[in-house]
Every structure is written in structure tokens, then in C-alpha cells.
Design a protein around this motif. Structure first.
Motif, short mmCIF file in Angstrom:
data_model
loop_
_atom_site.label_atom_id
_atom_site.label_comp_id
_atom_site.label_asym_id
_atom_site.label_seq_id
_atom_site.Cartn_x
_atom_site.Cartn_y
_atom_site.Cartn_z
N LYS A 22 0.74 -1.30 0.00
CA LYS A 22 0.05 0.10 -0.07
C LYS A 22 0.87 1.02 0.02
O LYS A 22 0.55 2.24 -0.61
N ARG A 23 2.17 1.27 0.83
CA ARG A 23 2.83 2.40 1.07
C ARG A 23 3.54 2.50 -0.43
O ARG A 23 3.60 3.68 -1.12
N ALA A 24 3.96 1.56 -1.08
CA ALA A 24 4.51 1.85 -2.36
C ALA A 24 3.41 2.13 -3.54
O ALA A 24 3.80 2.95 -4.27
N ALA A 25 2.45 1.90 -3.54
CA ALA A 25 1.16 2.10 -4.30
C ALA A 25 0.92 3.73 -4.16
O ALA A 25 0.93 4.42 -5.10
N ARG A 26 0.92 4.19 -2.94
CA ARG A 26 0.79 5.44 -2.67
C ARG A 26 1.92 6.40 -3.12
O ARG A 26 1.53 7.49 -3.40
N GLY A 27 2.96 5.83 -3.09
CA GLY A 27 4.32 6.50 -3.52
C GLY A 27 4.30 6.70 -5.11
O GLY A 27 4.66 7.56 -5.42
N ALA A 28 3.76 5.59 -5.67
CA ALA A 28 3.79 5.72 -7.26
C ALA A 28 2.43 6.57 -7.69
O ALA A 28 2.32 6.57 -8.93
N THR A 29 1.59 7.08 -6.97
CA THR A 29 0.49 7.62 -7.43
C THR A 29 0.80 8.88 -7.78
O THR A 29 1.74 9.63 -7.33
N ARG A 30 0.15 9.19 -9.09
CA ARG A 30 0.62 10.47 -9.85
C ARG A 30 0.02 11.57 -9.08
O ARG A 30 -1.11 11.45 -8.20
N PRO A 31 0.53 12.91 -8.95
CA PRO A 31 0.03 14.05 -8.63
C PRO A 31 -1.51 14.17 -8.87
O PRO A 31 -2.05 14.69 -7.74
N GLY A 32 -1.93 14.01 -9.99
CA GLY A 32 -3.05 14.18 -10.13
C GLY A 32 -4.20 13.47 -9.41
O GLY A 32 -5.05 13.98 -9.16
N ASP A 33 -3.97 12.16 -9.25
CA ASP A 33 -4.34 11.29 -8.56
C ASP A 33 -4.72 11.87 -6.94
O ASP A 33 -5.78 11.54 -6.34
#
Length: 334
Positions: A22-33
Motif C-alpha cells: 500500500k505504501r508503494a502504491a501511494r508513493g507511485a500515485t501520480r500528483p493528479g490522483d
């Protein structure tokens, strides 16, 4: 000579935990998301804050009014707030609001479901489009226009229906008529049914259109008639959607103001007959008395609005429970 080679197999790499994923997914989230997530979350929190603020405001003003009421707020058949010892109660308003809404739902829901089925499964394509367009237009008509139509057209033409009901069913007492002006709860219920019909029809129509085609084809392959296809495939699939549509219609019926105030002849008594004038609703009472009420009278009207607010919340909560119990029929599980 036998030559044997040994290969050292490295141990498997440890798998990341769910929290690390989950932390990795949040880190990979784009700024727009992230911006959209923040805006959507903030909108949800803002809605809850507004609802809480409304509830606090209504409760505070209601407590001020009820504390000075010289009668029982829940059972009194009177609304007199402009005297030294004010007496007011909501018994008539609760009865009128519930009765008129139930009449509207009994009339509107079967008709709306039938129209939705006709548009989606029976009508030719050249006919279904115009019919759906007309239903959409009816949903956009303002309530005051419905009220004027009800007062000028519907009420004068209710004498025949009321006379017929009195002749054949007057012995029940519910449909007894003293030949007065047909500005009664039944007239209000019929008008509300016409008003909520487009909402229930449009939502039910879109739900029925989402029925998986394979369900209907499977029923037809087994030799089912068109009605059996509707009964076995369409209605079970769309049941939760129809319930949601009905609750939307009920919410409008409970809170309708101007149309009811235009058609109904209100009085603070409960009539056993649905055909005789009398009764009232929360919204109609607030609209008709707010302009002439003093500060205390407005607090009393706000107290009645709090009761309507609670009734609406209870209705929505009951709808959510019903839909949750019918989750197996939702489109997500099809």
C-alpha cells in the motif's frame, strides 16, 4: 566418467507485506490522483459537516420552542404559537405527511415500474425514445407548476372519482364523502404520485437496461415467454435499483411543499375519510405559516422541520438496509 555439477539455488526473495504494498502504491500515485483523492475526500467530509451543522441548528432551535410549549408536542391537535401560552403539536402533520406519501407510493411505484419495463423490453425503438424523452421532461417541471395544474385542473375533475368511491366504498369510512371540495389527502396523494413518477421511472429504466443480456438469452433458450423473462431475470436483477428509485420518490413526496399547499385545504384535525378536506403535512405547514409567524413561531416550525428531518433519515436508513439485504441482485454480482 560421471561429471556431476551442483548449482546453488538462491533463496526466494521475501515478499512485501500488504502494508508495504500500500505504501508503494501511494508513493507511485501520480500528483493528479493525489489531488483528486484529496478533493473527493474533502467533499465527503464537508458533506458530513454540513449535515451535522443542520442537525445541530434544528435541534437547538427546536429545544428552545418545545421548552415553552404548553401542550404535548407529539400528540396535540393544535398549532397556536402567537399567544402568551403557546400550544402546538405535530400529530396531524405526521399523519398527513405519512398518509399522503403512502398514497403516492402505492399509485406511483407500480405505474413507474410498468412504464420502465415497457420502454426497455416491450416498446419498439421508435416509440421508446419519445416516451423516455417525455418522462425526462416531466421530471424537470417545477413543483409550483404541478400545484397550479392540480388546483385548476385536477381538483375540479375529482368529483366523479370521489362520488364513485363514496357510492361503492363509502361504507368503509375511509372513502366516505360529504360532497365538499375535493381538496383532501387523496387528491394530494394523486398529485404527489404524478410528481414522483418520472423520478422512479427514469432510475428503474436505467437499472433494467443494465440486466446482463446472457440472463435474458438463457431464459429465452429455456422456452420462457417475454413476461417470464421479465419475472425471472429482469425484476430480480433490478430489485435493489427499484427500491432505491422508490426511496428517491418517497423523499420528494415527504418534503413537497408548494404543490401540497396549493391543493390541500389544511386543518388541524385528522379525518377518517381520505376524501374530505382536512389534515396537513410538515412542509405545507411550514410554507403556509412561516411568513406570519413571530420569532417563537419560527422556532416551533423549525421543531417540526426537525421531525421531518429525522423521518427522512429513518426512511433512507431503512432503504439502505433493504438494499444491503438484496445485494445478491446488484449488477456488481451479476
Amino acid at each position: 566418467m560421471d561429471i556431476s555439477t551442483t548449482t546453488d539455488v538462491p533463496p526466494p526473495a521475501p515478499q512485501p507485506t500488504i502494508a508495504e504494498q500500500k505504501r508503494a502504491a501511494r508513493g507511485a500515485t501520480r500528483p493528479g490522483d493525489r489531488i483528486f483523492l484529496g478533493l473527493s475526500r474533502g467533499s465527503g467530509i464537508l458533506l458530513l459537516v454540513i449535515m451535522a451543522a443542520i442537525a445541530v441548528f434544528l435541534t437547538y432551535r427546536a429545544v428552545l420552542a418545545i421548552s415553552k410549549d404548553h401542550a404535548n408536542f407529539l400528540t396535540t391537535f393544535e398549532w397556536n404559537t402567537n399567544v402568551l401560552e403557546p400550544k402546538f403539536g405535530i400529530a396531524v402533520l405526521v399523519f398527513g405527511t405519512i398518509v399522503s406519501s403512502v398514497i403516492a407510493m402505492v399509485i406511483a411505484v407500480p405505474v413507474a415500474v410498468a412504464i420502465a419495463l415497457f420502454i426497455t423490453h416491450y416498446a419498439p425503438r421508435r416509440m421508446s425514445g419519445p416516451v423516455a424523452y417525455v418522462i425526462d421532461l416531466l421530471a424537470a417541471v417545477p413543483s409550483i407548476v404541478y400545484g397550479l395544474w392540480g388546483a385548476l385542473v385536477l381538483v375540479p375533475h375529482m368529483n366523479g372519482l370521489f362520488g364513485w368511491l363514496n357510492e361503492f366504498f363509502g361504507w368503509t369510512g375511509v372513502f366516505a364523502w360529504d360532497e365538499g371540495a375535493p381538496r383532501s389527502m387523496l387528491t394530494v396523494g394523486i398529485l404527489l404520485a404524478i410528481m414522483i413518477l418520472p423520478i422512479i421511472t427514469n432510475v428503474s429504466r436505467e437499472v433494467f437496461r443494465q440486466v446482463p443480456q446472457m440472463h435474458e438469452e438463457a431464459a429465452l433458450a429455456l422456452g420462457a415467454t417475454r413476461w417470464e423473462v421479465v419475472r425471472m431475470s429482469v425484476l430480480p436483477f433490478g430489485r435493489s435499483g427499484v427500491i432505491s428509485a422508490s426511496m428517491l420518490g418517497l423523499g420528494r413526496a415527504l418534503g413537497e411543499t408548494m404543490a401540497v399547499a396549493t391543493v390541500l385545504s389544511p386543518s388541524f384535525d385528522i379525518q377518517a375519510s381520505l376524501l374530505n378536506p382536512g389534515g396537513g403535512t410538515f412542509a405545507q405547514n411550514i410554507a403556509s405559516k412561516f411568513s406570519e409567524a413571530n420569532e417563537f413561531g419560527r422556532d416551533a416550525l423549525i421543531a417540526s422541520g426537525l421531525v421531518l428531518f429525522v423521518i427522512t433519515l429513518l426512511v433512507n436508513g431503512a432503504a439502505r438496509l433493504i438494499i444491503a439485504r438484496r445485494a445478491e441482485y446488484s449488477g456488481a454480482n451479476a
